[in-house]
Design a protein around this motif. Structure first.
Motif, PDB file in Angstrom:
ATOM      1  N   PRO A 114     -14.011  12.138   2.653  1.00  0.00           N
ATOM      2  CA  PRO A 114     -13.160  11.222   2.050  1.00  0.00           C
ATOM      3  C   PRO A 114     -14.123  11.030   0.867  1.00  0.00           C
ATOM      4  CG  PRO A 114     -13.014  10.269   3.378  1.00  0.00           C
ATOM      5  CD  PRO A 114     -13.739  11.489   4.401  1.00  0.00           C
ATOM      6  N   VAL A 148      -5.549   9.469   1.877  1.00  0.00           N
ATOM      7  CA  VAL A 148      -7.329   8.774   2.213  1.00  0.00           C
ATOM      8  C   VAL A 148      -7.021  11.138   2.032  1.00  0.00           C
ATOM      9  CG1 VAL A 148      -8.582  10.141   3.759  1.00  0.00           C
ATOM     10  CG2 VAL A 148      -7.730   7.716   3.405  1.00  0.00           C
ATOM     11  N   SER A 152     -10.414  13.846   0.416  1.00  0.00           N
ATOM     12  CA  SER A 152     -10.726  15.293   1.405  1.00  0.00           C
ATOM     13  C   SER A 152     -11.436  15.974   0.461  1.00  0.00           C
ATOM     14  CB  SER A 152     -10.335  15.039   1.965  1.00  0.00           C
ATOM     15  OG  SER A 152     -10.362  13.924   2.960  1.00  0.00           O
TER      16      SER A 152
END
Length: 426
Positions: A114, A148, A152
Motif C-alpha cells: 500500500p 487500501v 497497492s
C-alpha cells in the motif's frame, strides 16, 4: 525429514480389520480393567470420608471415550486415499484417485504494497476518488472512497516463484499452493509413477491406496506386494512401496510394512537401513531409472530385514511386568496422583486394551501373545488405530492417519521408539 508437515488437530481413531480366525468379531476389549488398578488418592480421614459417602452419594467420574472397534481395510493409507486398489496399472490408479492433470507451474511472485494514495487518481486513502477514476470503476467502493486495495502496487520478489495449480473452482481458474526458489516446474506424480510401475512389475505387486496430501500440495500412491512376510507360523506382514510426490518439498519412495491382522502401519527405519529413497527434484528420465533401481533394491532388503527383526522379537518372551514398564515408557501417559479421576480412567482403558492385545486375548494377536513382537504390535496399534480421539468424523480420521505415517519428529515416533527399545538387548 523429507515430507512437509501441516499442523493437525487431535486425530480420530483409524479402524483396522479383524482376523477371521474366529466367528465372533474381535474387539480390543476397551472395558477390561488392567492387571493393576490405578492408584487411589491418599485419604486423610478414612472414617470421616466414609460417613460423608453414606450421607451423600459420590458423583461418578465422567466416562472416558471408548476405543473404536476393529474393522477391515482401514489402515492409515486407506483412510487418506481417494482410491483403493482395483486398478490394473499405477496410471489408472492415479486417475481414479484424482491426482493427475494438476498442471502446476511457476509464476513470478510479487508483494502488494500500500502506498497511501490511489494509484490512478492520486487521492489519499479515506478521501473520495476524483470523478471518472479508473480504479474506482475497476474496484468499486460503496461510498466512492479510496481504500487500501486502491493504493497497492506490486513489488516483485526476485528469485521466488509462486506455484500455481489449475483449479476450476478457484477465482480465475487458478490457485496458489506454495512457492519455490527453484528454476524448474515441479514434477507431476504421473511422471514419477514410472518408479512404482517398475517395482510393481518386478515384484508382481498390485496397486494400493492413492490420494492427495496436504491440501493438494502433494499426492501419494502405493503398490502392495502379494507375497507376505511371515512372522512365525501364523502372523503376516504386507510390504508396501509408497510414492510421495511433493510439489513444494522433497519427494520420496518409502518402504512400509503393514501388520495384516490389525492393519497397523510401521513407519520405522531399521539398524543401518533407511526406509526411503529421496528423489531428485528435476524432471530427469535417467535419474528416475536409477531411482527405480535403488527403490527396488531397498524394498527387497527392507522386507528381508524387517522379517528377520520381527521373528527375533517373536522368539523373545516378555513378562507382564516387563510389558507394563515398556508400554508406560513408550506411551508416556501414566497419570500423576493429583490429576483427578478422568486421567486414571483413560489410563485404565489404555492399559486394558494394550494388555488384551499383548496377552493375545483376541484373535488378532492370539498366536503371538506374550512376546516382544506382540508388545510392538500392541502399543503401535493402540496409538495408530484405537486410542480415543478428541476430533470425530472424517477429518479426525485423516488427522490420525497423517500423524501415523507423517509424524512431525520421525526419530521419536511411537513405532520407532518402541522398536528401538525392544531391539536393545537382542
Amino acid at each position: 525429514m523429507t515430507e512437509p508437515q501441516t499442523p493437525t488437530a487431535a486425530p480420530a481413531p483409524v479402524e483396522v480389520p479383524q482376523a477371521p480366525a474366529k466367528p465372533a468379531p474381535a474387539e480390543a476389549a476397551p472395558t477390561k480393567a488392567p492387571a493393576k488398578p490405578a492408584p487411589a488418592k491418599p485419604e486423610g480421614n478414612a472414617k470421616g470420608k466414609a460417613q460423608q459417602s453414606e450421607a451423600k452419594p459420590a458423583k461418578a467420574p465422567a466416562k472416558a471415550e471408548e476405543p473404536t472397534p476393529v474393522r477391515p481395510n482401514k489402515d492409515a493409507w486407506a483412510v487418506l486415499a481417494t482410491a483403493n486398489n482395483s486398478s490394473r496399472t499405477v496410471n489408472e490408479l492415479l486417475k481414479k484417485a484424482g491426482v493427475t492433470g494438476w498442471n502446476v507451474t511457476r509464476q513470478p511472485m510479487a508483494a502488494l504494497v500500500p502506498t497511501g494514495k490511489c494509484v490512478e487518481c492520486d487521492q489519499p486513502a479515506g478521501r473520495k476518488h476524483t470523478a471518472g477514476c479508473l480504479m474506482l470503476a475497476e474496484v468499486p467502493s460503496e461510498k466512492g472512497l479510496v481504500e487500501v486495495d486502491h493504493t497497492s502496487v506490486p513489488v516483485q520478489a526476485p528469485g521466488i516463484w509462486s506455484l500455481v495449480k489449475t483449479d476450476p473452482e478457484a477465482d480465475f481458474g487458478f490457485r496458489h499452493i506454495g512457492h519455490t526458489t527453484r528454476e524448474a516446474n515441479p514434477v507431476p506424480i504421473e511422471v514419477r509413477s514410472a518408479i512404482l510401475s517398475e517395482i510393481m512389475k518386478a515384484t508382481g505387486g498390485k496397486t494400493g491406496p492413492a490420494g492427495p496430501l496436504w491440501d493438494g500440495t502433494a499426492a501419494f500412491a502405493t503398490v502392495r506386494v502379494p507375497e507376505l512376510v511371515s512372522v512365525g507360523k501364523a502372523d503376516k506382514i504386507e510390504m508396501r512401496a509408497v510414492l510421495v510426490n511433493s510439489l513444494v518439498g522433497k519427494s520420496v519412495v518409502r518402504v512400509m510394512p503393514v501388520h495384516t491382522a490389525t492393519q497397523t502401519v510401521f513407519p520405522v527405519t531399521l539398524p543401518d537401513l533407511p526406509d526411503r529413497v529421496e528423489l531428485t527434484q528435476d524432471n530427469d528420465a535417467d535419474a528416475r531409472t536409477t531411482e527405480a533401481s535403488e527403490a527396488l533394491d531397498l524394498f527387497h532388503r527392507f522386507a528381508e530385514m524387517f522379517g528377520e527383526t520381527a521373528n527375533k522379537l517373536l522368539r523373545k518372551k516378555m513378562t507382564a511386568k516387563e510389558f507394563e514398564t515398556f508400554a508406560d515408557t513408550v506411551l508416556k501417559d501414566k497419570p500423576m496422583p493429583n490429576q483427578g479421576a478422568a486421567p486414571y480412567r483413560a489410563y485404565e482403558v489404555r492399559t486394558g486394551v494394550v494388555g488384551t492385545l499383548f496377552r493375545g486375548e483376541v484373535d488378532l494377536t492370539e498366536k503371538i501373545k506374550g512376546t516382544r513382537w506382540a508388545a510392538l504390535v500392541a502399543v503401535v496399534c493402540w496409538m495408530q488405530n484405537l486410542k480415543p480421539a478428541k476430533v470425530a468424523g472424517d477429518r479426525g480420521l485423516q488427522d490420525r492417519a497423517l500423524a501415523a505415517v507423517f509424524p512431525a519428529r520421525e526419530s521419536l515416533t511411537t513405532a520407532q521408539t518402541a522398536l528401538n527399545l525392544l531391539l536393545k538387548d537382542l
